[in-house]
Write a protein that holds these residues in place. Structure first.
Motif, mmCIF file in Angstrom:
data_model
loop_
_atom_site.group_PDB
_atom_site.id
_atom_site.type_symbol
_atom_site.label_atom_id
_atom_site.label_comp_id
_atom_site.label_asym_id
_atom_site.label_seq_id
_atom_site.Cartn_x
_atom_site.Cartn_y
_atom_site.Cartn_z
ATOM 1 N N PRO A 164 0.802 -1.233 0.000
ATOM 2 C CA PRO A 164 0.000 0.000 0.000
ATOM 3 C C PRO A 164 0.827 1.272 0.000
ATOM 4 C CG PRO A 164 -0.023 -1.034 2.166
ATOM 5 C CD PRO A 164 0.663 -1.992 1.246
ATOM 6 N N SER A 165 2.093 1.209 0.406
ATOM 7 C CA SER A 165 2.958 2.385 0.403
ATOM 8 C C SER A 165 4.356 1.960 -0.011
ATOM 9 C CB SER A 165 2.997 3.047 1.789
ATOM 10 O OG SER A 165 3.502 2.152 2.758
ATOM 11 N N GLY A 166 5.147 2.915 -0.494
ATOM 12 C CA GLY A 166 6.499 2.590 -0.921
ATOM 13 C C GLY A 166 7.446 2.438 0.256
ATOM 14 N N HIS A 167 8.713 2.186 -0.051
ATOM 15 C CA HIS A 167 9.737 2.083 0.985
ATOM 16 C C HIS A 167 10.556 3.373 1.022
ATOM 17 C CE1 HIS A 167 12.744 1.512 -2.155
ATOM 18 N NE2 HIS A 167 11.988 0.559 -2.682
ATOM 19 N N LYS A 168 11.441 3.470 2.000
ATOM 20 C CA LYS A 168 12.270 4.662 2.165
ATOM 21 C C LYS A 168 13.745 4.383 1.885
ATOM 22 C CE LYS A 168 9.243 7.040 5.453
ATOM 23 N NZ LYS A 168 9.149 7.709 6.780
ATOM 24 N N ALA A 169 14.023 3.311 1.162
ATOM 25 C CA ALA A 169 15.400 3.036 0.755
ATOM 26 C C ALA A 169 15.803 4.023 -0.331
ATOM 27 C CB ALA A 169 15.529 1.594 0.251
ATOM 28 N N ARG A 170 16.855 4.760 -0.104
ATOM 29 C CA ARG A 170 17.256 5.825 -1.035
ATOM 30 C C ARG A 170 18.049 5.208 -2.188
ATOM 31 N NH1 ARG A 170 18.121 8.170 4.087
ATOM 32 N NH2 ARG A 170 20.376 7.798 3.970
ATOM 33 N N LEU A 171 17.294 4.744 -3.195
ATOM 34 C CA LEU A 171 17.882 4.041 -4.331
ATOM 35 C C LEU A 171 17.664 4.768 -5.646
ATOM 36 C CD1 LEU A 171 16.618 0.448 -3.405
ATOM 37 C CD2 LEU A 171 18.842 1.438 -2.887
ATOM 38 N N CYS A 172 16.949 5.875 -5.641
ATOM 39 C CA CYS A 172 16.633 6.580 -6.884
ATOM 40 C C CYS A 172 17.893 7.298 -7.364
ATOM 41 C CB CYS A 172 15.491 7.571 -6.668
ATOM 42 S SG CYS A 172 14.815 8.252 -8.213
ATOM 43 N N GLY A 173 18.432 6.877 -8.509
ATOM 44 C CA GLY A 173 19.707 7.403 -8.967
ATOM 45 C C GLY A 173 19.627 8.312 -10.170
ATOM 46 N N VAL A 174 18.453 8.884 -10.471
ATOM 47 C CA VAL A 174 18.341 9.796 -11.603
ATOM 48 C C VAL A 174 19.001 11.115 -11.223
ATOM 49 C CG1 VAL A 174 16.766 10.942 -13.188
ATOM 50 C CG2 VAL A 174 16.218 8.675 -12.319
ATOM 51 N N PHE A 175 20.033 11.528 -11.972
ATOM 52 C CA PHE A 175 20.836 12.685 -11.597
ATOM 53 C C PHE A 175 20.007 13.965 -11.554
ATOM 54 C CE2 PHE A 175 23.969 9.813 -13.626
ATOM 55 C CZ PHE A 175 24.723 9.564 -12.493
ATOM 56 N N LYS A 176 18.991 14.057 -12.400
ATOM 57 C CA LYS A 176 18.173 15.272 -12.438
ATOM 58 C C LYS A 176 17.490 15.524 -11.101
ATOM 59 C CE LYS A 176 14.415 17.400 -15.094
ATOM 60 N NZ LYS A 176 13.450 17.214 -16.206
ATOM 61 N N TYR A 177 17.280 14.475 -10.340
ATOM 62 C CA TYR A 177 16.534 14.604 -9.086
ATOM 63 C C TYR A 177 17.439 14.353 -7.877
ATOM 64 C CZ TYR A 177 12.696 14.368 -12.347
ATOM 65 O OH TYR A 177 11.844 14.613 -13.402
ATOM 66 N N GLU A 178 18.700 14.778 -7.968
ATOM 67 C CA GLU A 178 19.605 14.571 -6.848
ATOM 68 C C GLU A 178 19.145 15.320 -5.602
ATOM 69 O OE1 GLU A 178 23.470 15.639 -8.308
ATOM 70 O OE2 GLU A 178 24.011 13.549 -8.670
ATOM 71 N N GLY A 179 18.349 16.365 -5.805
ATOM 72 C CA GLY A 179 17.846 17.106 -4.647
ATOM 73 C C GLY A 179 16.982 16.271 -3.733
ATOM 74 N N TRP A 180 16.440 15.147 -4.267
ATOM 75 C CA TRP A 180 15.613 14.262 -3.442
ATOM 76 C C TRP A 180 16.465 13.331 -2.593
ATOM 77 C CZ3 TRP A 180 10.802 15.728 -3.173
ATOM 78 C CH2 TRP A 180 10.195 16.333 -4.266
ATOM 79 N N ARG A 181 17.787 13.334 -2.795
ATOM 80 C CA ARG A 181 18.706 12.466 -2.047
ATOM 81 C C ARG A 181 18.347 10.991 -2.191
ATOM 82 N NH1 ARG A 181 19.785 15.785 3.657
ATOM 83 N NH2 ARG A 181 20.618 17.683 2.686
ATOM 84 N N GLY A 182 17.936 10.627 -3.363
ATOM 85 C CA GLY A 182 17.649 9.226 -3.637
ATOM 86 C C GLY A 182 16.297 8.740 -3.180
ATOM 87 N N ILE A 183 15.447 9.624 -2.654
ATOM 88 C CA ILE A 183 14.119 9.215 -2.180
ATOM 89 C C ILE A 183 13.178 9.086 -3.375
ATOM 90 C CG2 ILE A 183 12.156 9.845 -0.728
ATOM 91 C CD1 ILE A 183 14.090 11.343 1.066
ATOM 92 N N HIS A 184 12.419 8.019 -3.400
ATOM 93 C CA HIS A 184 11.514 7.771 -4.514
ATOM 94 C C HIS A 184 10.243 8.621 -4.397
ATOM 95 C CE1 HIS A 184 13.889 4.366 -5.906
ATOM 96 N NE2 HIS A 184 13.928 3.924 -4.664
ATOM 97 N N MET A 185 9.678 8.912 -5.569
ATOM 98 C CA MET A 185 8.367 9.566 -5.668
ATOM 99 C C MET A 185 7.397 8.528 -6.208
ATOM 100 S SD MET A 185 8.783 12.717 -4.628
ATOM 101 C CE MET A 185 7.399 13.606 -5.311
ATOM 102 N N TRP A 186 6.539 8.010 -5.333
ATOM 103 C CA TRP A 186 5.727 6.849 -5.681
ATOM 104 C C TRP A 186 4.426 7.235 -6.364
ATOM 105 C CZ3 TRP A 186 8.436 2.604 -5.372
ATOM 106 C CH2 TRP A 186 9.432 2.494 -4.410
ATOM 107 N N LYS A 187 3.998 6.379 -7.284
ATOM 108 C CA LYS A 187 2.685 6.471 -7.909
ATOM 109 C C LYS A 187 2.160 5.055 -8.132
ATOM 110 C CE LYS A 187 4.205 6.420 -12.731
ATOM 111 N NZ LYS A 187 4.092 7.084 -14.051
ATOM 112 N N LYS A 188 0.912 4.933 -8.520
ATOM 113 C CA LYS A 188 0.301 3.619 -8.738
ATOM 114 C C LYS A 188 0.977 2.913 -9.910
ATOM 115 C CE LYS A 188 -4.126 1.413 -9.924
ATOM 116 N NZ LYS A 188 -3.996 0.354 -8.921
ATOM 117 N N ALA A 189 1.309 1.660 -9.726
ATOM 118 C CA ALA A 189 1.993 0.882 -10.760
ATOM 119 C C ALA A 189 0.997 0.326 -11.775
ATOM 120 C CB ALA A 189 2.788 -0.258 -10.130
#
Length: 252
Positions: A164-189
């Protein structure tokens, strides 16, 4: 899974080409000459691909997710990311939906033999049809499960989480969004987030033996699984005809 096994049998007889510098693949004895390579070598090779032999993961792209004991357990924190196993997202969805999946299948879902010499050439057509039918059942089944059981995908990368909710493992490696410090932005799959289509160029009878860059606007596409099954003699659903441009004009 059985789908991996039968695709492995087809692949023993049908060549798959994969690009060395980008994720594009082509089903056939040789690659194409369409300048769509977006790798760091693009400025050197002018967008031309460097083809090598592909494998099963080039056709069925593996999508993994954290394996949860229960769907409603506490959110996984960043420092807990190594405390949970990573399993195929489809298997995790089925597990949370109540399927009886053994630990052996969860942690080793692709036991594909290296030698398919015992498969006869005349059996390939039937294997291809079984694969095509299994592919359609797989996507339809995932679509039905996603209507009942929640799954999330990151807006900025391909990370999937079943729950029902995402995790908080900082694995997002898209350089454009480095300001998020690797935190994912979740949406419905969606279905394609768990079972990627992996589109490839489709060569029609009216197309040249090697697809050239000049006619790229005339060529069609097809999911890699559908394309390899078609070349192996399977009947494919008509819903793919428009994507493949079966009635389209030939290239000049």
């Amino acid at each position: 899974m059985m789908l991996n096994r039968v695709i492995g049998a087809i692949s023993y007889f049908f060549t798959k080409s994969s690009n060395r510098f980008c994720p594009e693949i082509f089903i056939g004895c040789s690659g194409h000459e369409i300048k769509t390579c977006h790798s760091f070598k693009r400025n050197i090779n002018g967008g031309m691909h460097k083809w090598v032999d592909g494998n099963i993961n080039d056709i069925l792209v593996p999508v993994e997710a954290f394996h949860l004991n229960t769907m409603f357990q506490k959110i996984i924190k960043h420092d807990q990311r190594f405390d949970f196993d990573r399993v195929p997202a489809v298997l995790e969805l089925c597990y949370q939906a109540g399927a009886d999946i053994s630990n052996e299948i969860l942690h080793n879902p692709n036991p594909i033999p290296d030698n398919w010499s015992d498969v006869k050439a005349e059996e390939i057509s039937q294997i291809a049809q079984n694969t095509m039918d299994a592919w359609e059942r797989l996507r339809l089944g995932v679509q039905k499960l996603l209507m009942v059981y929640p799954a999330k995908v990151c807006r900025h990368c391909s990370e999937v989480h079943i729950g029902p909710s995402g995790h908080k493992a900082r694995l997002c490696g898209v350089f454009k969004y480095e300001g998020w410090r690797g935190i994912h932005m979740w949406k419905k799959a969606e279905v394609s987030d768990l079972v990627p289509l992996k589109l490839v160029w489709h060569r029609r009878p009216c197309d040249p033996p090697t697809l050239s860059d000049a006619g790229r606007g005339f060529y069609g596409h097809a999911p890699a699984v559908v394309e390899i099954c078609l070349q192996a003699g399977a009947r494919i659903p008509k819903k793919y005809y428009c994507m493949m441009k079966t009635q389209g004009l030939p290239p000049p």
